[in-house]
Write a protein that holds these residues in place. Structure first.
Motif, mmCIF file in Angstrom:
data_model
loop_
_atom_site.group_PDB
_atom_site.id
_atom_site.type_symbol
_atom_site.label_atom_id
_atom_site.label_comp_id
_atom_site.label_asym_id
_atom_site.label_seq_id
_atom_site.Cartn_x
_atom_site.Cartn_y
_atom_site.Cartn_z
ATOM 1 N N PRO A 123 0.663 -1.382 -0.105
ATOM 2 C CA PRO A 123 -0.323 -0.148 -0.030
ATOM 3 C C PRO A 123 0.823 1.136 -0.013
ATOM 4 C CG PRO A 123 -0.853 -1.720 1.403
ATOM 5 C CD PRO A 123 0.274 -1.905 0.812
ATOM 6 N N ALA A 124 2.057 1.158 0.756
ATOM 7 C CA ALA A 124 2.697 2.142 0.967
ATOM 8 C C ALA A 124 3.895 2.658 -0.317
ATOM 9 C CB ALA A 124 3.542 2.316 1.639
ATOM 10 N N ILE A 125 4.084 2.159 -1.140
ATOM 11 C CA ILE A 125 4.659 1.889 -2.441
ATOM 12 C C ILE A 125 4.013 2.389 -3.735
ATOM 13 C CG2 ILE A 125 5.506 0.381 -3.953
ATOM 14 C CD1 ILE A 125 6.503 -1.097 -2.647
ATOM 15 N N LEU A 126 2.100 1.880 -3.301
ATOM 16 C CA LEU A 126 1.709 2.226 -4.206
ATOM 17 C C LEU A 126 1.350 3.792 -4.630
ATOM 18 C CD1 LEU A 126 -0.774 -1.055 -3.928
ATOM 19 C CD2 LEU A 126 0.492 -0.308 -6.562
ATOM 20 N N ALA A 127 0.815 4.277 -2.862
ATOM 21 C CA ALA A 127 0.569 5.708 -2.831
ATOM 22 C C ALA A 127 2.129 6.247 -3.230
ATOM 23 C CB ALA A 127 0.711 5.872 -1.136
ATOM 24 N N TYR A 128 3.289 5.479 -3.141
ATOM 25 C CA TYR A 128 4.560 6.448 -3.606
ATOM 26 C C TYR A 128 4.257 6.265 -4.807
ATOM 27 C CZ TYR A 128 8.995 8.349 -3.410
ATOM 28 O OH TYR A 128 10.608 8.886 -3.064
ATOM 29 N N ASP A 129 4.101 5.309 -5.662
ATOM 30 C CA ASP A 129 4.400 5.611 -6.660
ATOM 31 C C ASP A 129 3.039 6.942 -7.666
ATOM 32 O OD1 ASP A 129 5.521 3.894 -9.645
ATOM 33 O OD2 ASP A 129 3.511 3.965 -9.870
ATOM 34 N N ARG A 130 2.386 6.968 -7.056
ATOM 35 C CA ARG A 130 0.905 7.101 -7.914
ATOM 36 C C ARG A 130 1.328 8.955 -8.456
ATOM 37 N NH1 ARG A 130 -4.691 7.652 -8.830
ATOM 38 N NH2 ARG A 130 -4.851 8.495 -10.720
ATOM 39 N N PRO A 131 2.489 9.059 -7.561
ATOM 40 C CA PRO A 131 2.423 10.840 -7.867
ATOM 41 C C PRO A 131 3.683 11.216 -8.968
ATOM 42 C CG PRO A 131 3.139 10.999 -5.789
ATOM 43 C CD PRO A 131 1.787 9.542 -5.883
ATOM 44 N N VAL A 132 4.647 10.136 -8.150
ATOM 45 C CA VAL A 132 5.808 10.669 -9.137
ATOM 46 C C VAL A 132 6.000 8.653 -10.365
ATOM 47 C CG1 VAL A 132 8.111 9.038 -9.347
ATOM 48 C CG2 VAL A 132 7.041 10.137 -6.646
ATOM 49 N N PHE A 133 5.251 8.377 -10.818
ATOM 50 C CA PHE A 133 5.206 8.119 -11.553
ATOM 51 C C PHE A 133 4.017 8.532 -13.004
ATOM 52 C CE2 PHE A 133 2.591 4.751 -15.065
ATOM 53 C CZ PHE A 133 3.935 4.548 -15.604
ATOM 54 N N GLY A 134 2.625 9.321 -11.733
ATOM 55 C CA GLY A 134 2.071 10.465 -12.918
ATOM 56 C C GLY A 134 0.697 9.709 -13.044
ATOM 57 N N ALA A 135 0.595 8.255 -13.447
ATOM 58 C CA ALA A 135 -0.510 7.155 -13.455
ATOM 59 C C ALA A 135 -1.124 6.197 -13.159
ATOM 60 C CB ALA A 135 -0.552 7.511 -14.792
ATOM 61 N N ASP A 136 -2.243 5.738 -12.304
ATOM 62 C CA ASP A 136 -2.391 5.278 -11.166
ATOM 63 C C ASP A 136 -1.820 2.800 -12.447
ATOM 64 O OD1 ASP A 136 -3.585 2.920 -9.704
ATOM 65 O OD2 ASP A 136 -5.191 2.765 -10.242
ATOM 66 N N ARG A 137 -0.948 2.478 -11.670
ATOM 67 C CA ARG A 137 -0.283 1.275 -12.278
ATOM 68 C C ARG A 137 -0.309 0.812 -10.980
ATOM 69 N NH1 ARG A 137 5.910 1.507 -13.200
ATOM 70 N NH2 ARG A 137 6.655 3.308 -11.272
ATOM 71 N N THR A 138 -1.266 -0.204 -9.975
ATOM 72 C CA THR A 138 -1.615 -0.629 -9.560
ATOM 73 C C THR A 138 -1.566 -2.444 -10.158
ATOM 74 O OG1 THR A 138 -3.135 0.728 -7.653
ATOM 75 C CG2 THR A 138 -3.212 -1.265 -7.007
ATOM 76 N N GLU A 139 -2.257 -1.872 -11.325
ATOM 77 C CA GLU A 139 -2.528 -3.627 -11.917
ATOM 78 C C GLU A 139 -1.390 -4.464 -11.792
ATOM 79 O OE1 GLU A 139 -5.488 -4.969 -12.048
ATOM 80 O OE2 GLU A 139 -6.695 -4.173 -10.775
ATOM 81 N N LEU A 140 -0.343 -3.441 -12.499
ATOM 82 C CA LEU A 140 0.922 -3.342 -12.626
ATOM 83 C C LEU A 140 1.854 -4.269 -11.713
ATOM 84 C CD1 LEU A 140 3.363 -4.060 -15.115
ATOM 85 C CD2 LEU A 140 3.569 -1.475 -14.636
ATOM 86 N N LEU A 141 1.940 -3.260 -10.169
ATOM 87 C CA LEU A 141 2.324 -3.185 -9.208
ATOM 88 C C LEU A 141 2.602 -4.222 -8.097
ATOM 89 C CD1 LEU A 141 3.504 0.685 -8.259
ATOM 90 C CD2 LEU A 141 5.144 -0.689 -10.187
ATOM 91 N N THR A 142 0.738 -4.567 -8.458
ATOM 92 C CA THR A 142 0.642 -5.732 -7.560
ATOM 93 C C THR A 142 1.520 -6.728 -7.684
ATOM 94 O OG1 THR A 142 -1.808 -6.304 -8.432
ATOM 95 C CG2 THR A 142 -1.281 -4.872 -6.586
ATOM 96 N N ARG A 143 1.709 -7.219 -9.331
ATOM 97 C CA ARG A 143 2.613 -8.297 -9.738
ATOM 98 C C ARG A 143 4.233 -7.768 -9.386
ATOM 99 N NH1 ARG A 143 -2.417 -7.488 -13.331
ATOM 100 N NH2 ARG A 143 -2.906 -9.481 -14.124
ATOM 101 N N LEU A 144 4.072 -6.979 -9.249
ATOM 102 C CA LEU A 144 5.659 -6.836 -8.677
ATOM 103 C C LEU A 144 6.525 -7.861 -7.816
ATOM 104 C CD1 LEU A 144 8.302 -5.153 -9.897
ATOM 105 C CD2 LEU A 144 7.958 -4.057 -8.220
ATOM 106 N N PRO A 145 5.640 -8.611 -6.847
ATOM 107 C CA PRO A 145 6.386 -8.928 -5.533
ATOM 108 C C PRO A 145 6.462 -10.273 -6.031
ATOM 109 C CG PRO A 145 5.124 -7.879 -4.919
ATOM 110 C CD PRO A 145 4.845 -7.310 -6.220
#
Length: 310
Positions: free
Chosen positions: A179-201
Motif C-alpha cells: 500500500p505504501a509503495i502504491l501511494a508513493y508511486d502514483r504521483p511520481v509515475f503520474g498515473a495509476d499502475r496498481t494492476e502492474l505493481l501488485t504483480r511486482l512481488p
C-alpha cells in the motif's frame, strides 16, 4: 511467325508460401487479442529480430497489459506482428513490443496495428519508447519526442560508493509495504499502475524500500531476471543519493550482469553507473501523443520497470 501462333511463355513459378508474403493488403489483416497461449509465437517473432527470448517479461506483459497481434496467413501458428498496450487508469496508455515479421517490413503492417491500438485509447495520453527505426512511423502517427533513455549493461563493481542520506534505512520490502509503495508511486509515475505493481512481488527477485528516520517511505526499487541480465527497475526515490543507494544494493546481489535504462535528465547518474562497470550507448527516444510530456515527476523517477512499460 505471327503472334497468334507464337509459343506461350513458360508459366511463372508459384511463390512458396514459406518465402513470399500473401498479396492481401496489410490493412485487411485482422487484429486479435493475444493471450499467454501466444507466448511461444511472441518469443519466436522477437527472436527473428535478434532479441533474446524474454519469456519472463513477456508473461508479465501479456497478463498486465493487452497484447494485440496479427496471425501470419502464410505460416499458420505464427504471428506476423505484435504490440502490447498497457493501461494506467483512465488517463494514460503505454505501447511496447511493436514487432513485425521482416518479410512484411514496409508494407504498412506496423501502421495498421498501431492505428488499431490508438483507436482503442480514446482520450488517454499514450507514450512509448522508440528505436531509431520505429521513430519515423510514430512521428507520422502524432507522437512527439520528449527525451531519451540509454541502456547500460555490465557487472556492477561497487567501485564508486553510493552512501544513502544520513538516517535512511534500506530493507527488503514485504507484502505489508505494497500500500505504501502504491501511494508513493502514483504521483511520481503520474498515473495509476496498481494492476502492474501488485504483480511486482511475484515478478521481481528483489524489492527494496528506503525509509527516512521517521519511517516515511523515501523510495523503492526492484530487480528482476531477464534471460542474460538482471534488470533494475522501477527505481523511484526522493533524491539521487537515495536512488543510487537502492540501485547499488540491488546490483550487489544480482546473479547476472545488470541492465539499467538511464534518463540523461538525472545529471551524473550515468557517469556513476559507468564508474561501477556498466557500459553501453544504445539510445531510444521517449515519445508522447496527446500530452506535452510524460506523466509524473521526472526528478523522482530514475528508471522504468521496463522500456515496454514505462
Amino acid at each position: 511467325m505471327t503472334p497468334a501462333s507464337a509459343p506461350s511463355p513458360p508459366p511463372s513459378p508459384t511463390p512458396s508460401p514459406l518465402s513470399s508474403p500473401p498479396s492481401a493488403p496489410p490493412a485487411s489483416l485482422p487484429v486479435r487479442a493475444l493471450t499467454p497461449a501466444d507466448l511461444t509465437a511472441c518469443l519466436d517473432l522477437a527472436a527473428e529480430h535478434g532479441w533474446t527470448r524474454e519469456e519472463h517479461k513477456w508473461r508479465l506483459l501479456l497478463t498486465a497489459g493487452q497484447g494485440l497481434g496479427i496471425d501470419a496467413p502464410d505460416r499458420p501458428g505464427t504471428l506476423l506482428a505484435t504490440l502490447v498496450l498497457t493501461s494506467y487508469g483512465e488517463t494514460h496508455r503505454c505501447i511496447g513490443m511493436v514487432l513485425v515479421a521482416a518479410r512484411f517490413a514496409r508494407r504498412g503492417v506496423g501502421r495498421h496495428l498501431m492505428r488499431h491500438a490508438l483507436d482503442s485509447c480514446g482520450a488517454a495520453a499514450v507514450f512509448l519508447t522508440a528505436t531509431a527505426n520505429g521513430r519515423p512511423l510514430y512521428e507520422q502517427l502524432g507522437f512527439a519526442p520528449v527525451g531519451t533513455v540509454t541502456t547500460l549493461r555490465g557487472t556492477f563493481t561497487g567501485a564508486a560508493p553510493a552512501p544513502a542520506p544520513a538516517g535512511t534505512v534500506l530493507r527488503a520490502a514485504t507484502a505489508a509495504d505494497i500500500p505504501a509503495i502504491l501511494a508513493y508511486d502514483r504521483p511520481v509515475f503520474g498515473a495509476d499502475r496498481t494492476e502492474l505493481l501488485t504483480r511486482l512481488p511475484a515478478f521481481a527477485d528483489q524489492i527494496l524500500v528506503a525509509h527516512a528516520p521517521g519511517g516515511r517511505l523515501t523510495g523503492y526499487a526492484a530487480a528482476w531476471p531477464n534471460e542474460t541480465t538482471t534488470v533494475i527497475g522501477p527505481a523511484l526515490a526522493d533524491d539521487q543519493p537515495t536512488a543510487r543507494a537502492l540501485v547499488a544494493s540491488l546490483a550487489a546481489g544480482a546473479p547476472m550482469p545488470v541492465r539499467f535504462d538511464v534518463d540523461p535528465r538525472h545529471p551524473g547518474l550515468a557517469d556513476w553507473l559507468r564508474a561501477n562497470g556498466l557500459t553501453g550507448d544504445y539510445v531510444c527516444t521517449l515519445m508522447v501523443r496527446g500530452a506535452p510530456d510524460l506523466p509524473g515527476d521526472i526528478d523522482r523517477r530514475f528508471a522504468p520497470l521496463s522500456v515496454a512499460l514505462g
